[in-house]
Design an enzyme around this catalytic site. Structure first.
Site, mmCIF file in Angstrom:
data_model
loop_
_atom_site.group_PDB
_atom_site.id
_atom_site.type_symbol
_atom_site.label_atom_id
_atom_site.label_comp_id
_atom_site.label_asym_id
_atom_site.label_seq_id
_atom_site.Cartn_x
_atom_site.Cartn_y
_atom_site.Cartn_z
ATOM 1 C CD GLU A 97 -2.985 1.138 0.184
ATOM 2 O OE1 GLU A 97 -2.382 1.596 -0.803
ATOM 3 O OE2 GLU A 97 -4.176 1.356 0.381
ATOM 4 C CG ASP A 101 -5.431 8.861 6.507
ATOM 5 O OD1 ASP A 101 -4.695 9.525 7.246
ATOM 6 O OD2 ASP A 101 -6.507 9.300 6.066
ATOM 7 C CG PHE A 150 -3.676 15.265 1.591
ATOM 8 C CD1 PHE A 150 -4.571 14.269 1.954
ATOM 9 C CD2 PHE A 150 -3.352 15.413 0.251
ATOM 10 C CE1 PHE A 150 -5.147 13.435 0.997
ATOM 11 C CE2 PHE A 150 -3.917 14.585 -0.716
ATOM 12 C CZ PHE A 150 -4.816 13.599 -0.339
ATOM 13 N NE ARG A 163 -2.813 8.525 -9.306
ATOM 14 C CZ ARG A 163 -3.458 8.112 -8.207
ATOM 15 N NH1 ARG A 163 -2.774 7.659 -7.187
ATOM 16 N NH2 ARG A 163 -4.774 8.134 -8.143
HETATM 17 P P1 IMP Z 1 -7.365 4.764 4.917
HETATM 18 O O1 IMP Z 1 -8.417 3.773 4.502
HETATM 19 O O2 IMP Z 1 -7.972 5.937 5.631
HETATM 20 O O3 IMP Z 1 -6.232 4.173 5.692
HETATM 21 O O4 IMP Z 1 -6.834 5.440 3.605
HETATM 22 C C1 IMP Z 1 -5.924 4.886 2.793
HETATM 23 C C2 IMP Z 1 -5.988 5.524 1.431
HETATM 24 O O5 IMP Z 1 -6.313 6.922 1.520
HETATM 25 C C3 IMP Z 1 -4.652 5.474 0.760
HETATM 26 O O6 IMP Z 1 -4.508 4.308 0.013
HETATM 27 C C4 IMP Z 1 -4.668 6.730 -0.105
HETATM 28 O O7 IMP Z 1 -5.233 6.429 -1.361
HETATM 29 C C5 IMP Z 1 -5.551 7.693 0.618
HETATM 30 N N1 IMP Z 1 -4.783 8.693 1.401
HETATM 31 C C6 IMP Z 1 -4.723 8.823 2.738
HETATM 32 N N2 IMP Z 1 -3.931 9.826 3.119
HETATM 33 C C7 IMP Z 1 -3.440 10.347 1.973
HETATM 34 C C8 IMP Z 1 -2.518 11.437 1.706
HETATM 35 O O8 IMP Z 1 -1.972 12.110 2.583
HETATM 36 N N3 IMP Z 1 -2.266 11.675 0.387
HETATM 37 C C9 IMP Z 1 -2.835 10.964 -0.622
HETATM 38 N N4 IMP Z 1 -3.680 9.938 -0.412
HETATM 39 C C10 IMP Z 1 -3.992 9.641 0.875
HETATM 40 MG MG MG Z 2 -4.493 4.154 -2.179
#
Ligand code: IMP
Ligand code: MG
Length: 171
Positions: A97, A101, A150, A163
């Site tokens: 991954e 987050d 972020f 990206r």
């Molecule tokens: P989670 O389900 O909240 O853990 O989110 C994971 C997904 O959120 C990652 O695979 C990213 O696609 C997106 N994400 C979370 N934080 C960021 C960030 O700071 N920048 C870009 N994408 C993020």
């Molecule tokens: Mg992702």
């Protein structure tokens, strides 16, 4: 500097850390082969660079899930956009991954994939924002812990942009 993006982790630092992670993974999976499950699209840069440095046999498959849409906050729901092509039964699976987050995506994926009877199932993430965790997930390999900001670049996007930046930056 593009669009006021501040460098948080340089290209060089990413390279060095991926070397270390690949060494550790190669050691942990010695005598086996590792099946990388790369989560599109964010983890593609990381997955490719990591895979090239792993010295045990590697196979790769790709999965695309959506939890965020184009927003900066999680919707809390995870949807499979593209499933794996191959069965993971009896394989030593390592989920790759870009970032963890809230933990919702990986918690969901881990549960889903473990129901498919892999031999083993671990997680490797390039970035971890521990302060943001809502759901507990056991992550075996972490590239960098970062503060609650972020980030974009090296696969990570904001509204599908940035990206391709070779470093991790803060918008
Ligand atoms: P989670 O389900 O909240 O853990 O989110 C994971 C997904 O959120 C990652 O695979 C990213 O696609 C997106 N994400 C979370 N934080 C960021 C960030 O700071 N920048 C870009 N994408 C993020
Ligand atoms: Mg992702």
């Amino acid at each position: 500097m593009i669009d006021n993006i501040r460098v948080l982790i340089s290209e060089e630092q990413i390279k060095e850390r991926i070397d270390e992670l690949a060494k550790q993974i190669s050691k942990d999976y010695e005598g086996k082969s590792v099946h990388l499950v790369c989560i599109l699209k964010g983890s593609v840069f990381f997955s490719c660079d990591l895979a090239k440095r792993i010295t045990v046999p590697v196979t790769m498959d790709f999965m695309s899930v959506s939890s965020y849409g184009d927003e900066k906050v999680s919707s809390g729901r995870v949807r499979i956009v593209k499933d794996l092509d191959e069965s993971i039964q009896d394989k030593d699976v390592l989920i790759i991954e870009d970032i963890i987050d809230s933990g919702r995506t990986l918690a969901y994926l881990k549960e889903l994939l473990s129901s498919r009877m892999p031999e083993s199932l671990n997680i490797c993430t390039l970035l971890d924002k521990p302060e943001r965790r809502v759901v507990e997930v056991d992550v075996k390999y972490v590239g960098f812990e970062i503060p609650d900001e972020f980030v974009v670049g090296y696969g990570l996007d904001y509204q599908q942009k940035y990206r391709n930046l070779p470093y991790i930056g803060v918008v």
